[in-house]
Design a protein around this motif. Structure first.
Motif, PDB file in Angstrom:
ATOM      1  N   THR A   1       1.987   8.450  -2.003  1.00  0.00           N
ATOM      2  CA  THR A   1       2.792   7.668  -2.949  1.00  0.00           C
ATOM      3  C   THR A   1       4.227   7.525  -2.448  1.00  0.00           C
ATOM      4  O   THR A   1       4.801   6.425  -2.509  1.00  0.00           O
ATOM      5  CB  THR A   1       2.745   8.329  -4.346  1.00  0.00           C
TER       6      THR A   1
ATOM      7  N   ASP B   1      -3.489   4.653  -8.824  1.00  0.00           N
ATOM      8  CA  ASP B   1      -3.682   6.034  -9.267  1.00  0.00           C
ATOM      9  C   ASP B   1      -3.512   6.092 -10.783  1.00  0.00           C
ATOM     10  O   ASP B   1      -2.439   5.737 -11.297  1.00  0.00           O
ATOM     11  CB  ASP B   1      -2.616   6.910  -8.575  1.00  0.00           C
TER      12      ASP B   1
ATOM     13  N   ASP C   1      -1.313   1.827  -3.175  1.00  0.00           N
ATOM     14  CA  ASP C   1      -1.178   3.287  -3.224  1.00  0.00           C
ATOM     15  C   ASP C   1      -2.493   3.870  -3.737  1.00  0.00           C
ATOM     16  O   ASP C   1      -2.832   3.727  -4.908  1.00  0.00           O
ATOM     17  CB  ASP C   1      -0.018   3.683  -4.153  1.00  0.00           C
TER      18      ASP C   1
HETATM   19 MG   LIG Z   1      -0.186   9.599  -4.881  1.00  0.00          MG
END
Ligand SMILES: [Mg+2]
Ligand SMILES: Nc1ncnc2c1ncn2[C@@H]1O[C@H](COP(=O)(O)OP(=O)(O)OP(=O)(O)O)[C@@H](O)[C@H]1O
Length: 282
Positions: free
Chosen positions: A16, A39, A130
């Protein structure tokens, strides 16, 4: 639009941090960037001062279910050129949708993200994804949608196992859903100036030929967790990891064939003029 998945088979390796900061540098360099948070914990989303209530605003969940157009889920981050499609808890339920053939035909379940991103491909130069470490339909979608992958990893005892695992995972993706997927390289994160770390980094850079490795590494830096509290990418601070992410992004751009991003030139400039001043924000 070039789509880059930031992925690795383990958690907590700096995926991230890499997605957020690379996206910010690309935007600072004048590229139009879309960051997609995949996420359910919404960690990338939390890095920005997002004024929307993510419980009601469309997110990656609605993008994948088709309940929102991509344009309806896009949030401006406050950083010029950087947009975000956010995530929150309900994304954890997306696998129920993607694995249910009555809601989502099996043949298309892995290609939904790719399909949705097609709709915005003319609006952006880069799309950064991500990813989560888990092997679920969200990650399968990300790897089917991506042109490239960047693999953030910590140089330690487990790294080789992680890279071997990834080589099998990515080989399968190339064989099945995305033959053109290309690995840009492994990025060593949370680097420390110790003999042990140097030995691991050297061994993993020169002693394995599974994946290419970025020359630039990202130093361990307390400003990264702090930046989250300030909801500002660390590249907008004067700190070691911020400078490393700028240099990494230049190396990434060079690998992608952009000519004007020499890391050596950047480093010379930074000796006299920090990146922020260089970009008119110092
Ligand atoms: Mg992450
Ligand atoms: N270079 C760094 N120096 C110090 N701390 C870092 C660095 N990079 C990331 N961190 C911190 O380490 C933790 C994990 O980083 P991050 O969330 O980027 O990893 P991740 O791979 O995305 O994790 P997950 O698999 O849970 O999504 C966070 O608390 C983050 O602030």
């Amino acid at each position: 639009m070039k789509t880059i998945a930031i992925t690795y088979s383990k958690g907590g390796v700096g995926k991230t941090a890499t997605a957020v900061n690379t996206a910010a540098v690309l935007a600072d360099e004048g590229f139009r960037v879309l960051l997609v948070d995949l996420d359910p914990q919404g960690c990338a989303t939390a890095n920005f001062s997002v004024k929307k209530d993510m419980e009601s605003f469309p997110t990656a969940f609605e993008l994948l279910t088709g309940d929102s157009e991509p344009s309806g889920a896009i949030i401006h981050t406050g950083i010029k050129g950087l947009d975000l499609i956010g995530a929150e808890y309900r994304l954890s339920k997306i696998n129920d949708f993607l694995y249910d053939p009555e809601k989502c035909p099996k043949e298309i379940a892995q290609y939904i993200l790719k399909d949705r991103l097609e709709e915005v491909k003319n609006n952006y130069d880069f799309c950064l994804l991500d990813c989560l470490p888990s092997d679920d339909m969200i990650k399968k979608n990300a790897l089917s949608a991506a042109n490239y992958v960047v693999l953030p990893a910590i140089a330690d005892d487990y790294a080789l196992t992680g890279l071997e695992y990834l080589s099998k995972e990515l080989a399968e993706v190339k064989r099945t859903t995305n033959p053109a997927l290309s690995v840009l390289g492994v990025l060593f994160t949370m680097n420390e100036n110790t003999a042990v770390k140097k030995a691991y980094t050297d061994a993993l850079s020169n002693g394995q030929n599974i994946f290419p490795v970025f020359q630039q590494t990202i130093r361990k830096c307390s400003k990264i967790p702090e930046a989250l509290n300030h909801q500002k990418p660390v590249v907008h601070y004067r700190c070691t990891a911020g400078r490393d992410y700028v240099a990494f992004t230049y190396e990434l751009l060079t690998r992608l064939g952009y000519d004007n991003y020499s890391v050596d030139k950047l480093k010379q400039q930074q000796l006299f003029q920090p990146y922020l001043a260089h970009k008119g924000r110092g």
